[in-house]
Design a protein around this motif. Structure first.
Motif, PDB file in Angstrom:
ATOM      1  N   LEU A   1     -21.326  21.256  13.070  1.00 33.40           N
ATOM      2  CA  LEU A   1     -22.517  20.410  12.963  1.00 33.40           C
ATOM      3  C   LEU A   1     -22.843  19.744  14.293  1.00 33.40           C
ATOM      4  CD1 LEU A   1     -21.982  18.879   9.422  1.00 33.40           C
ATOM      5  CD2 LEU A   1     -23.775  20.483  10.121  1.00 33.40           C
ATOM      6  N   ASP A   2     -21.828  19.471  15.107  1.00 36.42           N
ATOM      7  CA  ASP A   2     -22.079  18.916  16.441  1.00 36.42           C
ATOM      8  C   ASP A   2     -22.928  19.858  17.281  1.00 36.42           C
ATOM      9  OD1 ASP A   2     -20.737  16.570  15.951  1.00 36.42           O
ATOM     10  OD2 ASP A   2     -18.895  17.162  17.008  1.00 36.42           O
TER      11      ASP A   2
ATOM     12  N   VAL B  67     -28.978  19.048  19.806  1.00 34.00           N
ATOM     13  CA  VAL B  67     -30.422  19.137  19.973  1.00 34.00           C
ATOM     14  C   VAL B  67     -31.095  18.072  19.116  1.00 34.00           C
ATOM     15  CG1 VAL B  67     -32.421  20.629  19.657  1.00 34.00           C
ATOM     16  CG2 VAL B  67     -30.266  21.591  20.453  1.00 34.00           C
ATOM     17  N   ASN B  68     -30.692  17.980  17.894  1.00 37.07           N
ATOM     18  CA  ASN B  68     -31.212  16.979  16.962  1.00 37.07           C
ATOM     19  C   ASN B  68     -30.179  16.755  15.858  1.00 37.07           C
ATOM     20  OD1 ASN B  68     -31.352  19.251  15.390  1.00 37.07           O
ATOM     21  ND2 ASN B  68     -33.561  19.417  15.420  1.00 37.07           N
ATOM     22  N   THR B  69     -30.491  15.929  14.932  1.00 35.28           N
ATOM     23  CA  THR B  69     -29.576  15.669  13.827  1.00 35.28           C
ATOM     24  C   THR B  69     -29.580  16.859  12.879  1.00 35.28           C
ATOM     25  OG1 THR B  69     -30.056  13.328  14.017  1.00 35.28           O
ATOM     26  CG2 THR B  69     -29.043  14.066  11.975  1.00 35.28           C
ATOM     27  N   ALA B  70     -28.402  17.247  12.441  1.00 35.04           N
ATOM     28  CA  ALA B  70     -28.290  18.372  11.514  1.00 35.04           C
ATOM     29  C   ALA B  70     -29.049  18.052  10.228  1.00 35.04           C
ATOM     30  CB  ALA B  70     -26.832  18.663  11.209  1.00 35.04           C
ATOM     31  N   THR B  71     -29.786  19.026   9.750  1.00 36.18           N
ATOM     32  CA  THR B  71     -30.552  18.853   8.515  1.00 36.18           C
ATOM     33  C   THR B  71     -29.644  19.098   7.319  1.00 36.18           C
ATOM     34  OG1 THR B  71     -31.195  21.173   8.333  1.00 36.18           O
ATOM     35  CG2 THR B  71     -32.610  19.746   9.698  1.00 36.18           C
ATOM     36  N   PRO B  72     -30.061  18.655   6.130  1.00 31.94           N
ATOM     37  CA  PRO B  72     -29.262  18.955   4.934  1.00 31.94           C
ATOM     38  C   PRO B  72     -29.039  20.459   4.753  1.00 31.94           C
ATOM     39  CG  PRO B  72     -30.867  17.245   4.443  1.00 31.94           C
ATOM     40  CD  PRO B  72     -31.179  17.752   5.833  1.00 31.94           C
ATOM     41  N   VAL B  73     -30.064  21.262   5.045  1.00 32.01           N
ATOM     42  CA  VAL B  73     -29.914  22.718   4.899  1.00 32.01           C
ATOM     43  C   VAL B  73     -28.830  23.224   5.852  1.00 32.01           C
ATOM     44  CG1 VAL B  73     -31.065  24.945   5.205  1.00 32.01           C
ATOM     45  CG2 VAL B  73     -32.270  23.062   4.087  1.00 32.01           C
ATOM     46  N   GLN B  74     -28.827  22.719   7.087  1.00 33.35           N
ATOM     47  CA  GLN B  74     -27.812  23.148   8.044  1.00 33.35           C
ATOM     48  C   GLN B  74     -26.411  22.739   7.571  1.00 33.35           C
ATOM     49  OE1 GLN B  74     -29.582  21.254  11.458  1.00 33.35           O
ATOM     50  NE2 GLN B  74     -30.390  23.190  12.234  1.00 33.35           N
ATOM     51  N   ARG B  75     -26.311  21.569   6.977  1.00 28.91           N
ATOM     52  CA  ARG B  75     -25.011  21.120   6.454  1.00 28.91           C
ATOM     53  C   ARG B  75     -24.519  22.074   5.359  1.00 28.91           C
ATOM     54  NH1 ARG B  75     -23.467  16.309   8.248  1.00 28.91           N
ATOM     55  NH2 ARG B  75     -25.010  15.014   9.279  1.00 28.91           N
TER      56      ARG B  75
ATOM     57  N   MET C 253     -25.405  25.204   5.002  1.00 28.66           N
ATOM     58  CA  MET C 253     -25.122  26.505   5.606  1.00 28.66           C
ATOM     59  C   MET C 253     -23.740  26.494   6.287  1.00 28.66           C
ATOM     60  SD  MET C 253     -27.650  28.359   4.813  1.00 28.66           S
ATOM     61  CE  MET C 253     -28.131  29.694   5.853  1.00 28.66           C
ATOM     62  N   VAL C 254     -23.420  25.400   6.958  1.00 26.30           N
ATOM     63  CA  VAL C 254     -22.107  25.288   7.599  1.00 26.30           C
ATOM     64  C   VAL C 254     -21.012  25.284   6.535  1.00 26.30           C
ATOM     65  CG1 VAL C 254     -20.599  23.727   8.910  1.00 26.30           C
ATOM     66  CG2 VAL C 254     -22.910  24.222   9.737  1.00 26.30           C
ATOM     67  N   ALA C 255     -21.209  24.523   5.464  1.00 27.24           N
ATOM     68  CA  ALA C 255     -20.216  24.495   4.373  1.00 27.24           C
ATOM     69  C   ALA C 255     -20.027  25.893   3.791  1.00 27.24           C
ATOM     70  CB  ALA C 255     -20.647  23.510   3.290  1.00 27.24           C
ATOM     71  N   PHE C 256     -21.118  26.609   3.619  1.00 26.87           N
ATOM     72  CA  PHE C 256     -21.081  27.975   3.103  1.00 26.87           C
ATOM     73  C   PHE C 256     -20.289  28.882   4.050  1.00 26.87           C
ATOM     74  CE2 PHE C 256     -22.948  32.233   2.761  1.00 26.87           C
ATOM     75  CZ  PHE C 256     -22.853  32.463   1.401  1.00 26.87           C
ATOM     76  N   ALA C 257     -20.547  28.757   5.342  1.00 22.93           N
ATOM     77  CA  ALA C 257     -19.858  29.590   6.336  1.00 22.93           C
ATOM     78  C   ALA C 257     -18.356  29.294   6.347  1.00 22.93           C
ATOM     79  CB  ALA C 257     -20.460  29.358   7.719  1.00 22.93           C
ATOM     80  N   ILE C 258     -18.004  28.009   6.260  1.00 21.52           N
ATOM     81  CA  ILE C 258     -16.587  27.640   6.287  1.00 21.52           C
ATOM     82  C   ILE C 258     -15.864  28.217   5.076  1.00 21.52           C
ATOM     83  CG2 ILE C 258     -14.981  25.693   6.087  1.00 21.52           C
ATOM     84  CD1 ILE C 258     -17.056  24.087   7.767  1.00 21.52           C
ATOM     85  N   GLN C 259     -16.453  28.063   3.899  1.00 20.81           N
ATOM     86  CA  GLN C 259     -15.825  28.610   2.691  1.00 20.81           C
ATOM     87  C   GLN C 259     -15.696  30.130   2.794  1.00 20.81           C
ATOM     88  OE1 GLN C 259     -14.381  26.815   0.252  1.00 20.81           O
ATOM     89  NE2 GLN C 259     -14.909  25.092   1.546  1.00 20.81           N
ATOM     90  N   GLY C 260     -16.724  30.765   3.360  1.00 19.87           N
ATOM     91  CA  GLY C 260     -16.681  32.215   3.533  1.00 19.87           C
ATOM     92  C   GLY C 260     -15.576  32.657   4.477  1.00 19.87           C
ATOM     93  N   CYS C 261     -15.405  31.925   5.581  1.00 21.25           N
ATOM     94  CA  CYS C 261     -14.343  32.262   6.539  1.00 21.25           C
ATOM     95  C   CYS C 261     -12.966  32.094   5.912  1.00 21.25           C
ATOM     96  CB  CYS C 261     -14.466  31.389   7.787  1.00 21.25           C
ATOM     97  SG  CYS C 261     -15.855  31.844   8.846  1.00 21.25           S
ATOM     98  N   PHE C 262     -12.771  30.993   5.199  1.00 16.80           N
ATOM     99  CA  PHE C 262     -11.484  30.810   4.525  1.00 16.80           C
ATOM    100  C   PHE C 262     -11.277  31.892   3.473  1.00 16.80           C
ATOM    101  CE2 PHE C 262     -11.346  26.610   6.429  1.00 16.80           C
ATOM    102  CZ  PHE C 262      -9.993  26.392   6.596  1.00 16.80           C
ATOM    103  N   GLY C 263     -12.332  32.247   2.758  1.00 20.34           N
ATOM    104  CA  GLY C 263     -12.230  33.314   1.756  1.00 20.34           C
ATOM    105  C   GLY C 263     -11.842  34.638   2.382  1.00 20.34           C
ATOM    106  N   ASN C 264     -12.474  34.970   3.523  1.00 19.81           N
ATOM    107  CA  ASN C 264     -12.117  36.196   4.240  1.00 19.81           C
ATOM    108  C   ASN C 264     -10.644  36.201   4.614  1.00 19.81           C
ATOM    109  OD1 ASN C 264     -14.612  37.404   4.243  1.00 19.81           O
ATOM    110  ND2 ASN C 264     -15.052  37.001   6.386  1.00 19.81           N
ATOM    111  N   ILE C 265     -10.194  35.104   5.193  1.00 20.67           N
ATOM    112  CA  ILE C 265      -8.804  35.019   5.649  1.00 20.67           C
ATOM    113  C   ILE C 265      -7.838  35.127   4.481  1.00 20.67           C
ATOM    114  CG2 ILE C 265      -7.104  33.428   6.644  1.00 20.67           C
ATOM    115  CD1 ILE C 265      -9.439  32.454   8.497  1.00 20.67           C
ATOM    116  N   GLU C 266      -8.081  34.366   3.423  1.00 16.15           N
ATOM    117  CA  GLU C 266      -7.177  34.380   2.269  1.00 16.15           C
ATOM    118  C   GLU C 266      -7.142  35.758   1.608  1.00 16.15           C
ATOM    119  OE1 GLU C 266      -8.738  31.127   0.007  1.00 16.15           O
ATOM    120  OE2 GLU C 266      -7.640  29.647   1.171  1.00 16.15           O
ATOM    121  N   THR C 267      -8.298  36.377   1.439  1.00 14.13           N
ATOM    122  CA  THR C 267      -8.349  37.701   0.823  1.00 14.13           C
ATOM    123  C   THR C 267      -7.609  38.715   1.679  1.00 14.13           C
ATOM    124  OG1 THR C 267     -10.450  37.170  -0.239  1.00 14.13           O
ATOM    125  CG2 THR C 267      -9.889  39.510  -0.040  1.00 14.13           C
TER     126      THR C 267
END
Length: 195
Positions: free
Chosen positions: A133-134, A139-147, A149-163
């Motif tokens: 999010l930093d 450039v500007n403050t992260a929007t709720p949508v960006q937050r 999307m980042v949460a989605f990406a993090i869960q996806g990365c952990f899911g990839n690794i665990e699987t």
């Protein structure tokens, strides 16, 4: 405590701490930390109880040290990955992460698995999320949508690794790094478009 600080540079101290960490990981693959005794840990590490208590006050302090070492390593990789979000090619640091996961699957499975501390995964997710999010906030403050999307990406990365770890790492390290990078880039592009 001063003696302990001087001992940090001592090769023998580093080897002893490594043996204790390795023993903890071995036991975490079998049972939760609350069921691990200092006696069984020291027997497995082949060190005395006195040696253990010279380095750590209890098993939870050792666990915290092992977890913090992993968090520090992830933070160093993030320093290299985040500035490259604009690049199409997979950063070498992401390949390094998957090589590390491949070579250290025991500790990763122990810390992220059912016997690991759920708060550890939460700390990792928070660290990665804040760092991502930093990037948007510069450039500007992260929007709720960006937050989201980042949460989605993090869960996806952990899911990839665990699987990948659960399946016995059938895909090569470089392929997993490329797959993960494609997913990160897709989410990043969507998050930037959502400004």
């Amino acid at each position: 405590m001063e003696m302990n600080n001087k001992g940090e540079a001592n090769r023998s101290v580093r080897l002893t701490r490594r043996r204790l960490s390795d023993a903890l990981v071995t036991l975490l693959l079998q049972k939760p930390v609350r069921e691990i005794t200092v006696r069984e840990l020291t027997n497995l590490a082949k060190v005395s109880r006195g040696t253990f208590y010279f380095h750590y006050s209890d098993i939870y302090e050792l666990m915290e040290k092992v977890e913090q070492d992993q968090i520090d390593g992830i933070e160093r990789l993030m320093d290299d990955i985040l500035p490259r979000l604009e690049n199409d090619s997979t950063p070498e640091s992401l390949r390094t992460l998957y090589r590390y996961l491949d070579e250290n699957d025991g500790i990763c499975s122990a810390l992220l698995g059912p016997n690991g501390d759920p708060a550890f995964r939460g700390r990792l997710e928070t660290l990665i999320g804040e760092r991502c999010l930093d990037c948007f906030s510069s450039v500007n403050t992260a929007t709720p949508v960006q937050r989201y999307m980042v949460a989605f990406a993090i869960q996806g990365c952990f899911g990839n690794i665990e699987t990948w770890l659960e399946r016995g790492k059938p895909e090569p390290v470089n392929e997993m790094a490329d797959i993960t990078w494609m997913a990160i880039r897709a989410v990043t592009q969507a998050a930037v478009a959502a400004k």
